[in-house]
Design an enzyme around this catalytic site. Structure first.
Site, PDB file in Angstrom:
ATOM      1  N   GLN A   1      42.429  48.067  59.133  1.00 33.29           N
ATOM      2  CA  GLN A   1      41.914  48.751  60.323  1.00 33.29           C
ATOM      3  C   GLN A   1      41.148  49.980  59.867  1.00 33.29           C
ATOM      4  OE1 GLN A   1      43.241  51.965  61.463  1.00 33.29           O
ATOM      5  NE2 GLN A   1      41.918  52.059  63.268  1.00 33.29           N
TER       6      GLN A   1
ATOM      7  N   CYS B   1      41.103  62.473  23.125  1.00 32.84           N
ATOM      8  CA  CYS B   1      40.763  61.326  23.970  1.00 32.84           C
ATOM      9  C   CYS B   1      40.694  60.052  23.136  1.00 32.84           C
ATOM     10  CB  CYS B   1      39.422  61.565  24.671  1.00 32.84           C
ATOM     11  SG  CYS B   1      38.766  60.109  25.517  1.00 32.84           S
TER      12      CYS B   1
ATOM     13  N   PHE C   1      44.987  55.381  53.280  1.00 33.14           N
ATOM     14  CA  PHE C   1      46.005  54.522  52.703  1.00 33.14           C
ATOM     15  C   PHE C   1      46.233  53.324  53.613  1.00 33.14           C
ATOM     16  CE2 PHE C   1      47.000  58.720  51.017  1.00 33.14           C
ATOM     17  CZ  PHE C   1      47.167  58.460  49.667  1.00 33.14           C
TER      18      PHE C   1
ATOM     19  N   HIS D   1      30.927  45.187  44.664  1.00 30.64           N
ATOM     20  CA  HIS D   1      31.728  45.907  45.653  1.00 30.64           C
ATOM     21  C   HIS D   1      32.045  47.318  45.157  1.00 30.64           C
ATOM     22  CE1 HIS D   1      32.755  42.425  48.195  1.00 30.64           C
ATOM     23  NE2 HIS D   1      32.886  41.734  47.075  1.00 30.64           N
TER      24      HIS D   1
ATOM     25  N   HIS E   1      37.263  59.762  30.595  1.00 28.32           N
ATOM     26  CA  HIS E   1      36.101  59.325  29.821  1.00 28.32           C
ATOM     27  C   HIS E   1      35.433  58.160  30.552  1.00 28.32           C
ATOM     28  CE1 HIS E   1      34.030  59.227  25.805  1.00 28.32           C
ATOM     29  NE2 HIS E   1      33.610  58.091  26.339  1.00 28.32           N
TER      30      HIS E   1
ATOM     31  N   GLU F   1      36.170  34.241  48.499  1.00 28.47           N
ATOM     32  CA  GLU F   1      34.724  34.289  48.662  1.00 28.47           C
ATOM     33  C   GLU F   1      34.091  32.947  48.320  1.00 28.47           C
ATOM     34  OE1 GLU F   1      34.070  39.056  47.684  1.00 28.47           O
ATOM     35  OE2 GLU F   1      33.113  37.547  46.436  1.00 28.47           O
TER      36      GLU F   1
ATOM     37  N   HIS G   1      34.336  54.876  31.571  1.00 24.18           N
ATOM     38  CA  HIS G   1      34.608  53.551  31.025  1.00 24.18           C
ATOM     39  C   HIS G   1      34.947  52.563  32.124  1.00 24.18           C
ATOM     40  CE1 HIS G   1      38.767  54.910  31.608  1.00 24.18           C
ATOM     41  NE2 HIS G   1      39.144  53.640  31.476  1.00 24.18           N
TER      42      HIS G   1
ATOM     43  N   GLN H   1      36.242  48.041  32.607  1.00 17.13           N
ATOM     44  CA  GLN H   1      37.014  46.978  31.975  1.00 17.13           C
ATOM     45  C   GLN H   1      36.417  45.614  32.291  1.00 17.13           C
ATOM     46  OE1 GLN H   1      41.412  47.405  32.131  1.00 17.13           O
ATOM     47  NE2 GLN H   1      41.036  49.198  33.419  1.00 17.13           N
TER      48      GLN H   1
ATOM     49  N   ASN I   1      37.490  51.510  37.424  1.00 15.53           N
ATOM     50  CA  ASN I   1      38.318  52.390  38.244  1.00 15.53           C
ATOM     51  C   ASN I   1      37.939  53.817  37.884  1.00 15.53           C
ATOM     52  OD1 ASN I   1      39.829  50.288  39.422  1.00 15.53           O
ATOM     53  ND2 ASN I   1      41.219  50.236  37.680  1.00 15.53           N
TER      54      ASN I   1
ATOM     55  N   HIS J   1      32.255  62.604  26.828  1.00 15.61           N
ATOM     56  CA  HIS J   1      33.511  62.637  27.571  1.00 15.61           C
ATOM     57  C   HIS J   1      33.340  63.266  28.951  1.00 15.61           C
ATOM     58  CE1 HIS J   1      37.917  62.678  27.852  1.00 15.61           C
ATOM     59  NE2 HIS J   1      37.844  63.919  28.297  1.00 15.61           N
TER      60      HIS J   1
ATOM     61  N   CYS K   1      36.926  58.570  23.007  1.00 19.64           N
ATOM     62  CA  CYS K   1      35.797  59.273  22.408  1.00 19.64           C
ATOM     63  C   CYS K   1      35.442  58.677  21.037  1.00 19.64           C
ATOM     64  CB  CYS K   1      36.114  60.765  22.264  1.00 19.64           C
ATOM     65  SG  CYS K   1      35.833  61.727  23.779  1.00 19.64           S
TER      66      CYS K   1
ATOM     67  N   GLY L   1      44.037  55.319  39.923  1.00 15.95           N
ATOM     68  CA  GLY L   1      44.905  54.926  38.820  1.00 15.95           C
ATOM     69  C   GLY L   1      44.274  55.034  37.444  1.00 15.95           C
ATOM     70  N   CYS L   2      43.127  55.724  37.352  1.00 12.75           N
ATOM     71  CA  CYS L   2      42.470  55.875  36.063  1.00 12.75           C
ATOM     72  C   CYS L   2      43.101  57.032  35.299  1.00 12.75           C
ATOM     73  CB  CYS L   2      40.978  56.118  36.266  1.00 12.75           C
ATOM     74  SG  CYS L   2      40.046  56.242  34.731  1.00 12.75           S
ATOM     75  N   SER L   3      43.696  56.758  34.149  1.00 16.39           N
ATOM     76  CA  SER L   3      44.444  57.773  33.414  1.00 16.39           C
ATOM     77  C   SER L   3      43.579  58.547  32.423  1.00 16.39           C
ATOM     78  CB  SER L   3      45.610  57.126  32.661  1.00 16.39           C
ATOM     79  OG  SER L   3      45.136  56.130  31.770  1.00 16.39           O
TER      80      SER L   3
ATOM     81  N   TYR M   1      50.415  49.456  60.436  1.00 19.16           N
ATOM     82  CA  TYR M   1      49.765  48.252  60.973  1.00 19.16           C
ATOM     83  C   TYR M   1      49.044  47.479  59.875  1.00 19.16           C
ATOM     84  CZ  TYR M   1      46.585  45.387  63.780  1.00 19.16           C
ATOM     85  OH  TYR M   1      45.881  44.333  64.314  1.00 19.16           O
ATOM     86  N   GLU M   2      48.392  48.225  58.972  1.00 22.60           N
ATOM     87  CA  GLU M   2      47.591  47.554  57.954  1.00 22.60           C
ATOM     88  C   GLU M   2      48.450  46.757  56.980  1.00 22.60           C
ATOM     89  OE1 GLU M   2      43.724  50.256  57.380  1.00 22.60           O
ATOM     90  OE2 GLU M   2      45.615  51.322  57.102  1.00 22.60           O
TER      91      GLU M   2
END
Length: 354
Positions: free
Chosen positions: A325, A52, A314, A300, A166, A184, A168, A170, A155, A115, A55, A161-163, A318-319
């Site tokens: 929606q 990792c 997903f 959030h 561990h 906002e 963490h 950002q 994330n 980890h 780590c 999308g977190c690869s 429409y979205e």
């Protein structure tokens, strides 16, 4: 005019923070469901993984070696989306194709040396260490003259999308105010200029009176499903007192923020007995040297799970073409989350075995 039961009938709700509308279709939640409903537990990760790159003591992909840290650890992202020394240049081709360069700084924060943990499995004191690091990083980055906005986020999970599992997050600090905080800001400024009060403090007062969408709270913070929530189990953490950013929080308020983040993430994991994925982030006042009496610190949580550990929502059809929606009402989501235990399901399972 005939009365409409908004808990059963299609309706639109206004997002106070963006000024955009959301379609709510609660009657669709009654349709038969024959899809997946299984629970998925953790993946049995080790406390330390020699492969990792997050780590302690391990070498990262960029060649740098991590400190042998025992609490939190921060470093400049080896593959930053923003570069600090980018000159600010604007171009416009044929009066239509406009570009502007974007200087900035991207950093990675390791929440724990372990980890195998997530925020939901950390003690309040350990999460408080993360909050303190957020505070210190925000202070340092906000004082840079070229930085006008600092985004702290996490994330969690491959679904977001977190690869690397561990624990963490950002920090992206940049020259221009990004799109969502910019929306906002406009809404908050408009409300403050009209009423002389902050939008989110007034909104929180409404939520505390109605008690329909509150999930949990402590002396300093309230976690709720916002009236305009788009994601099935979206949450918003609001401070009970006015704070533009982390820098004005007292010692106790920092601890209370850590505690409510811990409680929220435990409830998420307990919902489907899984390491619940989400994108979460703090929205703080811009750091552009202007006064921002209209801004209230808030956090959030945007999780994708809908009906089980593997069934996700997903943005499609429409979205993508019209707007967001949702089927399950925010009130129903709040009730479900509120009634979940604040003890992590893995600990309850261990006590049952014992």
């Amino acid at each position: 005019m005939n009365a409409v039961d908004f808990s059963r009938s299609p309706h639109r709700r206004l997002n106070l923070l963006t000024g955009e509308w959301l379609l709510v279709s609660p009657h669709r939640a009654l349709r038969p469901w024959q899809g997946q409903t299984e629970n998925i537990g953790g993946d049995g990760r080790p406390e330390y993984d020699s492969t990792c790159y997050l780590c302690p003591g391990n070498q990262r992909a960029g060649g740098e070696k991590n400190d042998t840290y025992d609490s939190t650890f921060v470093f400049t992202n080896d593959y930053s989306a923003l570069l600090e020394h980018t000159p600010v240049v604007e171009t416009c081709e044929e009066n239509l194709l406009k570009s502007v360069s974007e200087p900035g700084i991207c950093r990675v924060i390791c929440f724990s040396p372990r980890h195998d943990l997530t925020i939901a499995q950390m003690e309040v004191a350990e999460i408080r260490g993360v909050v303190d690091l957020w505070h210190d990083q925000f202070k340092e980055l906000s004082e840079k003259p070229e930085i006008n906005y600092v985004q702290i986020f996490e994330n969690k999970g491959a679904a977001m999308g977190c690869s690397n599992p561990h624990p963490h997050g950002q920090i992206w600090a940049q020259h221009h105010i990004p799109t969502e905080p910019g929306k906002e800001l406009a809404q908050m400024q408009r409300y403050y200029s009209r009423h002389g009060r902050t939008l989110l403090q007034d909104y929180l007062a409404v939520e505390l009176r109605q008690q329909k969408r509150i999930v949990c709270r402590n002396e300093s913070f309230v976690a709720l499903v916002p009236y305009w929530a788009t994601w099935p189990f979206e949450l918003l953490i609001l401070a009970t007192n006015h704070h533009p950013n982390l820098l004005t929080l007292s010692n106790q308020e920092r601890t209370d923020l850590a505690a409510i983040i811990g409680e929220v993430t435990v409830k998420y994991d307990n919902l489907f007995h899984t390491e619940f994925p989400y994108s979460a982030g703090l929205h703080q006042a811009p750091t552009d040297l202007a006064d921002h009496p209209e801004w209230d610190l808030h956090m959030h949580f945007y999780p994708p799970l809908l009906r089980s550990a593997s069934v996700k929502k997903f943005m499609v059809g429409y979205e993508l073409l019209c707007g967001p929606q949702r089927d399950i009402t925010p009130e129903s989501s709040a009730e479900l989350l509120r009634n979940l235990s604040s003890v992590h399901y893995t600990l309850e399972e261990q006590s049952e075995i014992g």
